[in-house]
Design a protein around this motif. Sequence first.
Motif, PDB file in Angstrom:
ATOM      1  N   ASP A 107      -7.541   9.757  -0.810  1.00 61.31           N
ATOM      2  CA  ASP A 107      -6.659   9.128   0.182  1.00 61.31           C
ATOM      3  C   ASP A 107      -5.401   8.573  -0.470  1.00 61.31           C
ATOM      4  N   SER A 108      -5.514   8.110  -1.709  1.00 62.09           N
ATOM      5  CA  SER A 108      -4.325   7.632  -2.418  1.00 62.09           C
ATOM      6  C   SER A 108      -3.342   8.767  -2.644  1.00 62.09           C
ATOM      7  N   VAL A 161      -4.494   2.362  -0.028  1.00 64.27           N
ATOM      8  CA  VAL A 161      -4.175   2.744   1.352  1.00 64.27           C
ATOM      9  C   VAL A 161      -5.014   1.888   2.278  1.00 64.27           C
ATOM     10  N   ASP A 219      -9.487   5.305  -2.299  1.00 61.31           N
ATOM     11  CA  ASP A 219      -8.239   4.535  -2.194  1.00 61.31           C
ATOM     12  C   ASP A 219      -7.864   3.894  -3.525  1.00 61.31           C
ATOM     13  N   LYS A 277       0.830  -1.199   0.000  1.00 62.07           N
ATOM     14  CA  LYS A 277       0.000   0.000   0.000  1.00 62.07           C
ATOM     15  C   LYS A 277       0.871   1.258   0.000  1.00 62.07           C
TER      16      LYS A 277
END
Length: 345
Positions: A207-208, A345, A273, A172
Amino acid sequence: MGNTREVNGNAAILARINKGWKPNRYLTNMSMAYFADPKDHVATSIFPICPVDFSTGFYYEFLKGDLARDNVARKPAFGKVPPAKMGHTDNSYKCVVDQIIVGVDQIGAVNYQRAGVPASIDPRRSKVRFVSEQQLLHLDILFAESFFKTGVWANEFTGISSGTPGGSQFLKFNDANFDPVNFFDARKREIKLAGRRMPNKLSLGYDSFTALKNHPDILERVKYTGGTANPAIVNEQVLAQVLGFEEVKVLEATYNAAEEGQPDDMKFVCESDGALLTYTTNAPAIDEPSAGYIFTWDMLGNGNYMATDQFEGEGGTHSEFIEGLMSTDMKKTSDDLACYLSACV
């Protein structure tokens, strides 16, 4: 005479209040309206818009193998080489029509017009913007459902929290052992070999993007580029330079997933994500591939695939309606030119 005018004026105001109108104490220079920031809309910034004349139709696909094969051969003496093959197939699109309608109470609107309220609350003005905003939001949701999720692209990778990644896995983005530069270089190499184009866009869920810009390896590469007056920061442009893309786009569009009458449930339209590498053209091209297209049809014949119209309600209702129409087909056109990453993530 002055007292008569005052009485009549007060009586008129009282009558309007009894009809439901409120005295104009509203500010005229601000209002609270949670319209999206225009730059947050994602659909039209990733894949090119391709206007079409008919709601359904076909387009040609030239065979990659024939184009990439070396068909040039040594000419035999007194003879000739056989003709090379340049084959093609075809594919289709189908634009469907989506609609939204919102009503305006013509009688109620009179009070707003006479009261001099802020332009933002004018029923016609605000609802035209509402319709336009709804169409853009719907376009973003169609984009997410068509392109930005697992199960769409043939080339997909999944993030894992620990251990040694397998063939279609990666650590991740928020793992310090993840090697972002080498990982994306490997994905770019695969797409270049499969599709003959280097991916030029990286689309990141919120979030990525946050995880990537705070990754130790990325921070290490940019920490000496700033100074006291201009400290080093990692934004989309910096990330694009470090990872070797023409553009990095953060997909920040949001929507309310709750049904009417339920508490708001705000979410990102695109998987926060996720990540998508693509090669796409800036505009439709007759001799250039693209991972995807957004086919659009002007259903009213006025050149607009997102059209707004206004019409009167039934007699006696004293109402009018504002209508929005849009006709699109979100079409994946090449698996070879894309790679989707999930659970980043």
